[in-house]
Design a protein around this motif. Structure first.
Motif, PDB file in Angstrom:
ATOM      1  N   THR A 166      56.443  64.329 -18.658  1.00 46.80           N
ATOM      2  CA  THR A 166      56.813  62.935 -18.432  1.00 46.80           C
ATOM      3  C   THR A 166      55.592  62.049 -18.235  1.00 46.80           C
ATOM      4  OG1 THR A 166      58.879  63.653 -17.410  1.00 46.80           O
ATOM      5  CG2 THR A 166      58.175  61.397 -16.982  1.00 46.80           C
ATOM      6  N   LEU A 167      54.649  62.509 -17.419  1.00 46.83           N
ATOM      7  CA  LEU A 167      53.497  61.679 -17.077  1.00 46.83           C
ATOM      8  C   LEU A 167      52.521  61.533 -18.233  1.00 46.83           C
ATOM      9  CD1 LEU A 167      52.748  62.890 -13.445  1.00 46.83           C
ATOM     10  CD2 LEU A 167      54.054  60.912 -14.179  1.00 46.83           C
ATOM     11  N   PHE A 168      52.341  62.571 -19.030  1.00 43.09           N
ATOM     12  CA  PHE A 168      51.332  62.525 -20.087  1.00 43.09           C
ATOM     13  C   PHE A 168      51.937  62.322 -21.476  1.00 43.09           C
ATOM     14  CE2 PHE A 168      49.380  64.880 -16.627  1.00 43.09           C
ATOM     15  CZ  PHE A 168      48.136  64.265 -16.534  1.00 43.09           C
ATOM     16  N   GLY A 169      53.250  62.284 -21.577  1.00 39.65           N
ATOM     17  CA  GLY A 169      53.871  62.075 -22.869  1.00 39.65           C
ATOM     18  C   GLY A 169      53.596  63.199 -23.846  1.00 39.65           C
ATOM     19  N   VAL A 170      53.668  64.441 -23.386  1.00 42.93           N
ATOM     20  CA  VAL A 170      53.352  65.610 -24.212  1.00 42.93           C
ATOM     21  C   VAL A 170      54.491  66.614 -24.102  1.00 42.93           C
ATOM     22  CG1 VAL A 170      50.863  65.315 -23.911  1.00 42.93           C
ATOM     23  CG2 VAL A 170      52.149  66.745 -22.298  1.00 42.93           C
ATOM     24  N   ARG A 171      54.359  67.703 -24.870  1.00 42.57           N
ATOM     25  CA  ARG A 171      55.217  68.870 -24.703  1.00 42.57           C
ATOM     26  C   ARG A 171      54.371  69.960 -24.057  1.00 42.57           C
ATOM     27  NH1 ARG A 171      57.333  69.946 -30.576  1.00 42.57           N
ATOM     28  NH2 ARG A 171      58.615  71.526 -29.525  1.00 42.57           N
ATOM     29  N   ALA A 172      54.974  70.725 -23.168  1.00 41.72           N
ATOM     30  CA  ALA A 172      54.213  71.701 -22.375  1.00 41.72           C
ATOM     31  C   ALA A 172      54.853  73.079 -22.468  1.00 41.72           C
ATOM     32  CB  ALA A 172      54.129  71.255 -20.912  1.00 41.72           C
ATOM     33  N   SER A 173      53.993  74.089 -22.420  1.00 38.88           N
ATOM     34  CA  SER A 173      54.448  75.486 -22.407  1.00 38.88           C
ATOM     35  C   SER A 173      53.639  76.236 -21.359  1.00 38.88           C
ATOM     36  CB  SER A 173      54.259  76.124 -23.786  1.00 38.88           C
ATOM     37  OG  SER A 173      54.756  77.454 -23.786  1.00 38.88           O
ATOM     38  N   LEU A 174      54.305  77.086 -20.613  1.00 41.93           N
ATOM     39  CA  LEU A 174      53.660  77.789 -19.500  1.00 41.93           C
ATOM     40  C   LEU A 174      53.738  79.294 -19.716  1.00 41.93           C
ATOM     41  CD1 LEU A 174      52.310  77.311 -16.719  1.00 41.93           C
ATOM     42  CD2 LEU A 174      54.573  77.572 -15.692  1.00 41.93           C
ATOM     43  N   LEU A 175      52.567  79.950 -19.686  1.00 41.10           N
ATOM     44  CA  LEU A 175      52.477  81.407 -19.774  1.00 41.10           C
ATOM     45  C   LEU A 175      51.922  81.920 -18.460  1.00 41.10           C
ATOM     46  CD1 LEU A 175      50.921  81.791 -23.358  1.00 41.10           C
ATOM     47  CD2 LEU A 175      53.325  81.897 -22.722  1.00 41.10           C
ATOM     48  N   LEU A 176      52.573  82.906 -17.859  1.00 43.38           N
ATOM     49  CA  LEU A 176      52.172  83.412 -16.552  1.00 43.38           C
ATOM     50  C   LEU A 176      51.479  84.760 -16.667  1.00 43.38           C
ATOM     51  CD1 LEU A 176      55.367  82.532 -14.474  1.00 43.38           C
ATOM     52  CD2 LEU A 176      53.302  81.158 -14.838  1.00 43.38           C
ATOM     53  N   ARG A 177      50.744  85.112 -15.633  1.00 50.77           N
ATOM     54  CA  ARG A 177      50.071  86.407 -15.570  1.00 50.77           C
ATOM     55  C   ARG A 177      51.068  87.485 -15.164  1.00 50.77           C
ATOM     56  NH1 ARG A 177      45.940  87.689 -10.808  1.00 50.77           N
ATOM     57  NH2 ARG A 177      47.946  88.185  -9.851  1.00 50.77           N
ATOM     58  N   LEU A 178      50.948  88.649 -15.825  1.00 53.93           N
ATOM     59  CA  LEU A 178      51.813  89.779 -15.501  1.00 53.93           C
ATOM     60  C   LEU A 178      51.213  90.607 -14.371  1.00 53.93           C
ATOM     61  CD1 LEU A 178      52.708  90.906 -19.142  1.00 53.93           C
ATOM     62  CD2 LEU A 178      54.087  89.506 -17.602  1.00 53.93           C
ATOM     63  N   ARG A 179      51.965  91.622 -13.930  1.00 52.74           N
ATOM     64  CA  ARG A 179      51.509  92.467 -12.828  1.00 52.74           C
ATOM     65  C   ARG A 179      50.232  93.231 -13.176  1.00 52.74           C
ATOM     66  NH1 ARG A 179      55.093  93.351  -8.658  1.00 52.74           N
ATOM     67  NH2 ARG A 179      57.195  92.513  -8.940  1.00 52.74           N
ATOM     68  N   ASP A 180      50.063  93.570 -14.474  1.00 59.43           N
ATOM     69  CA  ASP A 180      48.858  94.289 -14.879  1.00 59.43           C
ATOM     70  C   ASP A 180      47.693  93.348 -15.186  1.00 59.43           C
ATOM     71  OD1 ASP A 180      49.765  93.109 -17.157  1.00 59.43           O
ATOM     72  OD2 ASP A 180      49.820  94.930 -18.380  1.00 59.43           O
ATOM     73  N   HIS A 181      47.813  92.075 -14.757  1.00 60.28           N
ATOM     74  CA  HIS A 181      46.775  91.053 -14.908  1.00 60.28           C
ATOM     75  C   HIS A 181      46.517  90.674 -16.367  1.00 60.28           C
ATOM     76  CE1 HIS A 181      44.914  91.262 -10.643  1.00 60.28           C
ATOM     77  NE2 HIS A 181      46.167  91.683 -10.632  1.00 60.28           N
ATOM     78  N   SER A 182      47.496  90.880 -17.229  1.00 61.78           N
ATOM     79  CA  SER A 182      47.412  90.402 -18.605  1.00 61.78           C
ATOM     80  C   SER A 182      48.290  89.167 -18.739  1.00 61.78           C
ATOM     81  CB  SER A 182      47.854  91.493 -19.583  1.00 61.78           C
ATOM     82  OG  SER A 182      49.227  91.829 -19.375  1.00 61.78           O
ATOM     83  N   LEU A 183      48.115  88.443 -19.866  1.00 57.46           N
ATOM     84  CA  LEU A 183      48.874  87.212 -20.074  1.00 57.46           C
ATOM     85  C   LEU A 183      50.203  87.529 -20.745  1.00 57.46           C
ATOM     86  CD1 LEU A 183      48.759  84.112 -19.802  1.00 57.46           C
ATOM     87  CD2 LEU A 183      47.861  84.042 -22.137  1.00 57.46           C
ATOM     88  N   ALA A 184      51.277  86.978 -20.193  1.00 52.91           N
ATOM     89  CA  ALA A 184      52.608  87.223 -20.748  1.00 52.91           C
ATOM     90  C   ALA A 184      52.708  86.647 -22.156  1.00 52.91           C
ATOM     91  CB  ALA A 184      53.673  86.607 -19.850  1.00 52.91           C
ATOM     92  N   ALA A 185      53.424  87.345 -23.011  1.00 53.77           N
ATOM     93  CA  ALA A 185      53.655  86.846 -24.368  1.00 53.77           C
ATOM     94  C   ALA A 185      54.835  85.876 -24.397  1.00 53.77           C
ATOM     95  CB  ALA A 185      53.902  88.017 -25.321  1.00 53.77           C
ATOM     96  N   GLU A 186      55.744  86.002 -23.440  1.00 55.21           N
ATOM     97  CA  GLU A 186      56.914  85.139 -23.378  1.00 55.21           C
ATOM     98  C   GLU A 186      56.625  83.915 -22.515  1.00 55.21           C
ATOM     99  OE1 GLU A 186      59.728  85.472 -25.025  1.00 55.21           O
ATOM    100  OE2 GLU A 186      59.007  87.314 -26.001  1.00 55.21           O
TER     101      GLU A 186
END
Length: 519
Positions: A166-186
């Motif tokens: 809303t504030l920046f007028g963009v589309r956003a996607s969030l990827l979180l860190r998994l338990r094994d400290h790798s980046l989630a693919a979903e």
């Protein structure tokens, strides 16, 4: 939901940032304004005189200084002086000035106009900087209010994504860190776009290097999205990917604010991670306390009736001396009782170890007597395996807790017998070197698998090929008693077969003949 007044303020600032006139148009606007004031001056000259027209041009410089950049304002200051000279100061339609007073006024006009243009431009720049600071503070506060104070993490992340879009007028996607400290693919379910393989690769790079990458950056600028690592205090907790509208750009202040958003989201994630870890630790601690209390209670409750049963069976054995079958049955019952006693004693010993109440009572001890006592203690469990003792001659007297070490050696003997075939030898080796007592138990069994070896001394651990029976406490008790002495115990496989357990304990020593001289 985003607060209405906050959204309206941000949208207007965004429009101001993106819709602000480009420098060429500002110069055109400056020239156009100068022409308008000049036309008005021709109309009012007869009423106010040509000298008062200079004040109109100074007013124009001040007004434009609050709206335009420094370059167009200085252009107005210079051009308005020249126009005033050419059209209004005698001689008219010429840059020649006949009167010395008019020449001085023109010079002062140039100085004042340039100074006022410079000062008003600086004032406008300061105002814009202050508005940017206020916008940054307000948006960060809004993010903390909506995301950081959300009732749960998922709601907070949804609020953060919605607020960013809303504030920046963009589309956003969030990827979180998994338990094994790798980046989630979903992506997070609240994300508004998905990353293809190329964009995910850039996001992974940003996650691994802890640096912003993608569009509008120096790292992988060919990317369509901007990927900001969620850098918390110690670790990167994920990646926030921003997909701007076609043709949109971010100035330095907006990029800085986006990076602050990413850091704040990372901090929120780290805070939740730490809270979850604290809750888990509290649950584990409560579970361990309950387990110790349960083991101790059950063990104590079982010892009393078992003692009564043992006394009764011993008395019964004396009465049926001449009955062979009865004697055999009684021996089996006695062995089962001794085994049950060992299980209960192991439970009690493990409870003492985990409670941290094991304090060795050191006293002078003969190692030969210690080994023989351990063999007697394990007699019913190792009856099918001959035991050989290999000891150095003239072993000194050592200062240890004999009862604890007897139990350690007994457990190792029982473990060796249970993992060996009947008739195979068990070897006990003992020596004292460099003020250390070294006891080892060797068997000729099948050894320890590579999978079990690192966990062999863990509580309740039983190997995949362990024989039936047992609780998995014997070796854990050995480890606990030895560590209480300040020593260590290790397990290795022998060549060609079998296992070896080695106890090493720092000890004080005293030669036997010296001790006898004090007797």
């Amino acid at each position: 939901m985003v607060q209405p007044e906050m959204t309206g303020e941000k949208v207007s600032l965004r429009q101001e940032s993106s819709g602000r006139a480009a420098p060429p148009l500002e110069y055109v606007a400056a020239i156009y304004a100068t022409a308008l004031v000049t036309g008005a001056s021709f109309i009012v000259e007869g009423l106010i005189g040509y000298r008062a027209i200079a004040l109109l041009y100074l007013l124009l410089v001040v007004v434009l200084g609050m709206k335009l950049r420094r370059g167009p304002v200085l252009l107005v200051a210079v051009s308005s002086g020249l126009v005033w000279d050419f059209f209004f100061i005698p001689t008219r339609f010429s840059l020649h000035i006949a009167n010395i007073e008019d020449l001085m006024m023109l010079a002062m006009f140039f100085i004042v106009a340039m100074a006022m243009g410079h000062l008003t431009s600086q004032l406008r720049s300061s105002e814009m900087a202050e508005r940017r600071r206020q916008r940054r503070t307000a948006t960060l506060y809004e993010l903390v209010h909506q995301a950081g104070l959300a009732p749960d993490l998922d709601a907070g992340l949804r609020a953060a994504i919605s607020l960013t879009e809303t504030l920046f007028g963009v589309r956003a996607s969030l990827l979180l860190r998994l338990r094994d400290h790798s980046l989630a693919a979903e992506k997070h379910p609240a994300s508004s776009f998905s990353l293809d393989e190329k964009e995910y690769g850039v996001a992974t790079w940003a996650f691994g290097h802890g640096m912003t990458a993608g569009k509008f950056t120096d790292n992988r600028p060919e990317s369509e999205a901007m990927h900001l690592p969620l850098q918390a205090d110690k670790e990167v907790m994920g990646v926030l990917s921003i997909l701007p509208s076609p043709g949109a750009t971010f100035d330095f202040a907006e990029r800085e604010l986006l990076e602050a958003f990413a850091v704040l989201i990372g901090t929120i994630l780290e805070k939740d991670h730490l809270l979850q870890g604290l809750k888990q630790a509290e649950i584990l601690q409560a579970s361990e306390r309950l387990q110790r209390a349960l083991l101790q209670s059950v063990s104590h409750e079982l010892k009393t009736p078992l003692s009564a049963v043992q006394v009764g069976i011993d008395a019964l054995a004396k009465e049926v001396v001449n009955r062979e079958r009865s004697q055999t049955t009684l021996r089996e019952i006695q062995q089962a009782l001794r085994r049950l006693h060992r299980v209960i004693n192991n439970l009690l010993d493990m409870t003492r170890i985990e409670s941290g109440v094991i304090h060795p009572k050191l006293d002078w001890c003969d190692t030969g007597e210690l080994i023989q006592a351990a063999i007697d203690l394990a007699a019913d469990g190792i009856s099918g395996n001959p035991v050989t003792i290999e000891a150095d001659r003239n072993l000194p007297i050592v200062k240890v807790d004999q009862a604890l070490l007897e139990q350690c050696l007994c457990n190792l003997l029982l473990n060796a017998a249970s993992n060996s075939r009947a008739g195979t030898k068990i070897i006990i080796r003992v020596c004292v070197a460099d003020s250390r007592l070294i006891l080892s138990v060797n068997d000729e069994g099948k050894g320890i698998s590579d999978l079990d070896l690192p966990q062999i001394f863990e509580t309740f651990h039983r190997g995949a090929e362990a024989p039936p029976g047992g609780t998995g406490l014997g070796l854990a008790i050995v480890d606990g008693f030895v560590r209480a002495h300040g020593g260590s115990v290790s397990a290795t496989n022998r060549d060609p077969r079998g296992a070896e357990f080695v106890i090493t304990i720092p000890v004080e020593t005293l030669r036997a003949d010296v001790l006898e001289s004090f007797a």
